[in-house]
Structures are given as structure tokens and as C-alpha cells.
Design an enzyme around this catalytic site. Structure first.
Site, PDB file in Angstrom:
ATOM      1  N   GLN A  67      22.265 -12.592   4.401  1.00  0.00           N
ATOM      2  CA  GLN A  67      22.995 -13.862   4.426  1.00  0.00           C
ATOM      3  C   GLN A  67      24.040 -13.873   5.538  1.00  0.00           C
ATOM      4  O   GLN A  67      24.213 -14.878   6.232  1.00  0.00           O
ATOM      5  CB  GLN A  67      23.665 -14.098   3.070  1.00  0.00           C
TER       6      GLN A  67
ATOM      7  N   PRO B  50      -4.320   0.036 -13.298  1.00  0.00           N
ATOM      8  CA  PRO B  50      -4.296  -1.437 -13.267  1.00  0.00           C
ATOM      9  C   PRO B  50      -3.737  -2.052 -14.545  1.00  0.00           C
ATOM     10  O   PRO B  50      -3.098  -3.104 -14.504  1.00  0.00           O
ATOM     11  CB  PRO B  50      -5.773  -1.791 -13.067  1.00  0.00           C
ATOM     12  N   GLY B  51      -3.935  -1.383 -15.684  1.00  0.00           N
ATOM     13  CA  GLY B  51      -3.433  -1.929 -16.940  1.00  0.00           C
ATOM     14  C   GLY B  51      -2.313  -1.132 -17.561  1.00  0.00           C
ATOM     15  O   GLY B  51      -1.941  -1.358 -18.714  1.00  0.00           O
TER      16      GLY B  51
ATOM     17  N   MET C 116      -0.486   8.306 -11.565  1.00  0.00           N
ATOM     18  CA  MET C 116      -0.117   7.907 -12.921  1.00  0.00           C
ATOM     19  C   MET C 116      -0.534   6.469 -13.200  1.00  0.00           C
ATOM     20  O   MET C 116      -1.269   6.174 -14.137  1.00  0.00           O
ATOM     21  CB  MET C 116       1.399   8.006 -13.129  1.00  0.00           C
TER      22      MET C 116
ATOM     23  N   GLU D  89      13.042  12.689  -9.742  1.00  0.00           N
ATOM     24  CA  GLU D  89      12.430  11.604  -8.966  1.00  0.00           C
ATOM     25  C   GLU D  89      13.344  10.380  -8.953  1.00  0.00           C
ATOM     26  O   GLU D  89      13.549   9.755  -7.903  1.00  0.00           O
ATOM     27  CB  GLU D  89      11.075  11.231  -9.564  1.00  0.00           C
TER      28      GLU D  89
ATOM     29  N   GLU E 109      14.404  -2.303 -16.025  1.00  0.00           N
ATOM     30  CA  GLU E 109      14.350  -2.593 -17.465  1.00  0.00           C
ATOM     31  C   GLU E 109      14.032  -1.338 -18.274  1.00  0.00           C
ATOM     32  O   GLU E 109      14.621  -1.106 -19.346  1.00  0.00           O
ATOM     33  CB  GLU E 109      13.298  -3.683 -17.724  1.00  0.00           C
TER      34      GLU E 109
ATOM     35  N   THR F 259      11.012   0.923 -13.784  1.00  0.00           N
ATOM     36  CA  THR F 259      11.735  -0.310 -13.488  1.00  0.00           C
ATOM     37  C   THR F 259      13.157  -0.280 -14.037  1.00  0.00           C
ATOM     38  O   THR F 259      13.490   0.533 -14.908  1.00  0.00           O
ATOM     39  CB  THR F 259      11.015  -1.525 -14.102  1.00  0.00           C
TER      40      THR F 259
ATOM     41  N   GLY G 187      20.345 -16.982  10.323  1.00  0.00           N
ATOM     42  CA  GLY G 187      18.941 -17.083  10.691  1.00  0.00           C
ATOM     43  C   GLY G 187      18.380 -15.807  11.262  1.00  0.00           C
ATOM     44  O   GLY G 187      17.192 -15.491  11.091  1.00  0.00           O
TER      45      GLY G 187
END
Length: 380
Positions: A337, A129-130, A126, A243, A368, A366, A341
Site C-alpha cells: 500500500q 487431494p482430500g 503428507m 518445521e 486455524e 494453517t 501503484g
């Protein structure tokens, strides 16, 4: 809390998935991680365990059981394992349904046995690049030439792009028809003009096969048209809820395992003469994570029941997708966290989970886009 949505047969299937992980995945995990690619043989092994195509017709070698709870069991166990694995969710939850629901009898005879056995790896192309979340921006074209279609264009971020044998390509077949101008065409490995670019170097999920694809005058026979001409956009929209629910299931299950291991680390790790989990701040953090994960788990089970009842809506799936993936991201970040380390060291699972999980809020739509779908449903 007891999971009311799962039946004994689902828990029995869970044991089969765990056996597959123990016998087929764990012994190969280190090599696949080093190679940054899972062997094709892993798909064939999954087929032998009945983990591919269990929701496809028995006459083609499938299990004949169309129950998304089995999909969820696989997604959960693979997420809890958290290591290199074949993309079974792509085979079962994302691309497989296009073949089982849209293919005609001739196509099913030709493709389903290989998909179910794991010998044919499937992919869907699907994203371009644009054009990412905006499917209407797709530019890859397919033009009629006698009984064939000629495809030109490029796709990117394609899962199973390197190993895929059958690629469902979303093409624009009528530039003037808007959403009615898209068609799904199956491009097969070896077709002239079809080429695969580099295997993309990602932040996480290094072992997963993600690639760029190029189509230069690829001649595809009309017999490879999947579904109906001009209905490609609607075919995609029909399958996206499952999905997105699959992604939500994996996100919460994976984050739950990260949290579980972090809880044990907080009990074992000592600082200032006591376990770090005994400090009130850390205890509160772990309690908050546990609560948020359980809320997500309960909503997922509600969505799974809705699938069983034939009632899951695109809006409900969007809610599950954005909230569960964002919650998983938040929980795993908190677990890093708490490790201090050591949480930054890739020898610890929590660091790998942090990198692998980050894509969850992006692919499949996404956060959004999910919120926009929900907002539009509110009449906004």
C-alpha cells in the site's frame, strides 16, 4: 536490540551463507525465475558450502552440530535475499531430521552421504487431494506383500516433488488402528509405479518445485521403512514443531527486509513536495510495522533458546507459526500500500514478496490449526 540468542559462531556461519547467496544464487536468479525451477546443481553447491547436513553425523560427511540456531541463520538469510533458492529449509529443518533421527545404520550408510552432499534431494509426502491439515484423513495405503510393501494412492502440494530423489511417504498401513495405523516409507526415484504429475502453477514461489505424486502398486522393500511400523503419525508430530518454527523464522526475516526496503522507499518517494514517509499516517504505519516485527523477532529468539535448552513445546511453536506468519502477511500488505501503484508491479520486490509470502499462513499447518492446538492446550 542485540540478539542474545546468537553466538559468534552463528554470525560467522551467517557470513558463509551470505557468500553462498552472492556467489551461487544471485548470478542465477533471473534464469531460475524465468525457468520457474532452481537447478539441482544449487543443492550440490549448498552442500559444498556446508549448508546441508551440518546437523548430521560427521562420519557421513555432516557437521555434527545439532544446533537449530544454525538452521535459523540459513532461513533468515535466504528469506532476506528473497529470490530463487534451493529449498534448504526442507533439507535441513523438515525432512532431513526424519533421516538423521529415524534411519537405521544401513539406511544412514545408504542415504546420508548423498543428502549431505546435496546430490540426493529429499521430500516428504503428507498432503493428499482430500486430506490437508487433517493428517488422519490420509488414504494412501501400503499393504504387506512378503518382505515388501505395496503403495497405492496420490499426494499433492509436495515440495521438491519433481526433483526429489528420496520421498518420505506417509502411508496408512492399518485402516483400523487410528493414529497408530500410519507408517513412513521411503520411495526412491525410478521405482516402478511411482510417477510425478505436473509441476503446480502457484500464485508465488514460482521457482520452487511443487508437484503432484502418484503411487500405483509401487513395490517398496522393507529396508525402506523409516522409523517404526505404525508410528508414522507420532514421528510426524515429533518433527512438526521445528518445521513450524522454521516457517516463523523465515516469515519474520522476509517481512523485515520488505519493511526495510519500504522504509527507504518512503524516504525517497516524494508527493506534494515532501517524502511520503513524512506524512503522519505513513509514519505511524511504519512505526507499527517495526514494533510488530520486533515483537515477533523477540519471541522467535525465545523459541530458539527453548530449542537449545530442549524445552520448545508444540504449543509454543504453534504460537510462533501463526502469529509471525500473520504479522508478516499484514506487514507486507501494508508495504504494498505504501508503494502505491508501484507496489503492484512485479519488477518491485514488494509485489513478489506479497505473492511469495501468502502461503506462509497455510503450509506447515494453517493459522486455524495452530490456534486449535493452542486452544486445546488451554483445556477448551
Amino acid at each position: 536490540m542485540k540478539r542474545l540468542v546468537m553466538e559468534p559462531e552463528h554470525e560467522a556461519f551467517r557470513e558463509t551463507v551470505r557468500q553462498f547467496i552472492d556467489r551461487e544464487l544471485i548470478p542465477n536468479a533471473e534464469r531460475w525465475e524465468s525457468d520457474r525451477l532452481v537447478d539441482r546443481s544449487a543443492f550440490v553447491a549448498a552442500g559444498k558450502y556446508g549448508l546441508i547436513g551440518f546437523n548430521m553425523p560427521e562420519q557421513y560427511g555432516g557437521g555434527g552440530v545439532d544446533d537449530f540456531r544454525f538452521n535459523a541463520v540459513i532461513d533468515e538469510e535466504i528469506a532476506r535475499y528473497g529470490g530463487p533458492a534451493p529449498s534448504l529449509s526442507l533439507q535441513n529443518d523438515v525432512v532431513g531430521p526424519y533421516f538423521s533421527s529415524l534411519a537405521n545404520d544401513e539406511q544412514k550408510d545408504r542415504w546420508l552421504p548423498g543428502i549431505i552432499s546435496g546430490e540426493l534431494i529429499v521430500a516428504v509426502a503428507m498432503t493428499e487431494p482430500g486430506a490437508g491439515s487433517d493428517l488422519a484423513g490420509i488414504r494412501t495405503s501400503a499393504i504387506r506383500d512378503g518382505d515388501d510393501w505395496i503403495i497405492n494412492g496420490a499426494k499433492t502440494f509436495i515440495s521438491s516433488g519433481i526433483n526429489g530423489d528420496l520421498v518420505v511417504v506417509v502411508c496408512r498401513t492399518d485402516p483400523e488402528a487410528g493414529h497408530k495405523g500410519f507408517t513412513l516409507l521411503v520411495v526412491e526415484a525410478g521405482m516402478e509405479g511411482f510417477s510425478r504429475g505436473r509441476k503446480l502453477d502457484k500464485m508465488g514461489l514460482h521457482y520452487q518445485d511443487t508437484a503432484e505424486l502418484a503411487f500405483e502398486n509401487v513395490r517398496v522393500p522393507s529396508a525402506n521403512l523409516l522409523g517404526k511400523e505404525g508410528r508414522g503419525f507420532y514421528h510426524l508430530m515429533h518433527n512438526l514443531p521445528s518445521e513450524r518454527l522454521s516457517i516463523a523464522v523465515s516469515a519474520i526475516a522476509g517481512a523485515r527486509e520488505t519493511w526495510r526496503q519500504t522504509l527507504q522507499y518512503a524516504k525517497d518517494r516524494k508527493a506534494f513536495g515532501q517524502s511520503i514517509g513524512s506524512f503522519q499516517h505513513n509514519r505511524f504505519l511504519l512505526a507499527e510495522m517495526d514494533t510488530e516485527l520486533e515483537i515477533g523477532e523477540q519471541y522467535i529468539d525465545r523459541c530458539l533458546q527453548a530449542v537449545v535448552d530442549g524445552e520448545l513445546t508444540a504449543v509454543e511453536a504453534s504460537k510462533a507459526k501463526w502469529w509471525c506468519t500473520e504479522t508478516a502477511k499484514k506487514v507486507i500488505d501494508g508495504c504494498v500500500q505504501l508503494h502505491g501503484g508501484y507496489g503492484y508491479m512485479t519488477e518491485y520486490r514488494v509485489a513478489r514478496d506479497y505473492m511469495d509470502n501468502r502461503i506462509m499462513t497455510i503450509f506447515g499447518g494453517t493459522t486455524e490449526i495452530m490456534k486449535d492446538i493452542i486452544g486445546r492446550d488451554l483445556g477448551l
